[in-house]
Design an enzyme around this catalytic site. Structure first.
Site, PDB file in Angstrom:
ATOM      1  N   GLU A  66      43.937  -4.310   4.551  1.00 16.40           N
ATOM      2  CA  GLU A  66      42.635  -4.537   5.200  1.00 16.40           C
ATOM      3  C   GLU A  66      42.439  -3.496   6.296  1.00 16.40           C
ATOM      4  OE1 GLU A  66      40.317  -7.182   4.790  1.00 16.40           O
ATOM      5  OE2 GLU A  66      41.421  -7.889   3.038  1.00 16.40           O
ATOM      6  N   HIS A  67      41.460  -2.657   6.154  1.00 15.43           N
ATOM      7  CA  HIS A  67      41.178  -1.633   7.156  1.00 15.43           C
ATOM      8  C   HIS A  67      40.353  -2.234   8.291  1.00 15.43           C
ATOM      9  CE1 HIS A  67      42.607   1.876   4.815  1.00 15.43           C
ATOM     10  NE2 HIS A  67      42.407   1.028   3.807  1.00 15.43           N
ATOM     11  N   ASP A  68      40.745  -1.923   9.514  1.00 15.99           N
ATOM     12  CA  ASP A  68      40.060  -2.437  10.704  1.00 15.99           C
ATOM     13  C   ASP A  68      38.780  -1.636  10.938  1.00 15.99           C
ATOM     14  OD1 ASP A  68      39.210  -3.347  13.178  1.00 15.99           O
ATOM     15  OD2 ASP A  68      41.157  -3.085  14.155  1.00 15.99           O
TER      16      ASP A  68
END
Length: 158
Positions: A66-68
């Site tokens: 999951e990319h912030d």
């Protein structure tokens, strides 16, 4: 012979029990898999706790990074420890769960005992025990059993 030695040293997932079948899939060393579980072909499983009697169809992805979006860049090159940041939360798959072909289980999601995930579903929220979910995003269609039957099954502790 040298290749065989390297293969044996590769970190593998924690197989907690017996009668576990993992077809041509990638299951990382942070994942644990319980008794009588089947993982089909071309699956990718990252940082997951998988219960007993679970059936996972082909081409399923559990726990992708999951990319912030609040960071100044979504690129992992800007993280000190990309894997730890992108895969921060574990996925938890309960006992007796069936996950249909081509489904994606988002990072950090918990799928309850006895749940069913329909084929081609994107699961981005927790799934209650014995719920049947499907779609993109996955929504509850119905429950497999009445509450009294659910209680008896859960008491069996698989």
């Amino acid at each position: 012979m040298e290749i065989l030695k390297l293969f044996r040293k590769r970190p593998r997932c924690k197989l907690l029990g017996k009668h576990i079948e993992i077809r041509n899939s990638k299951v990382d060393k942070y994942t644990s898999v319980g008794d009588y579980t089947y993982i089909g072909d071309r699956c990718t499983v990252t940082k997951a706790q998988i219960g007993r009697y679970v059936s996972i169809g082909n081409n399923v992805t559990i726990g992708p990074g999951e990319h912030d979006l609040a960071m100044f860049s979504t690129s992992g090159w800007f993280y000190d420890s990309p894997f730890d940041i992108l895969c921060e939360k574990d996925c938890v798959i309960g006992n007796d769960v069936w996950i249909g072909v081509d489904s994606i289980i988002r990072r950090g999601v918990k799928i309850g005992n006895g749940a069913v995930v329909g084929a081609n579903s994107f699961v981005n929220k927790d799934v209650p025990d014995f719920a049947i979910v499907a779609g993109n995003p996955a929504k509850i269609i119905r429950y497999r059993f009445e509450p009294e039957v659910q209680k008896r099954i859960i008491a069996s502790d698989w």
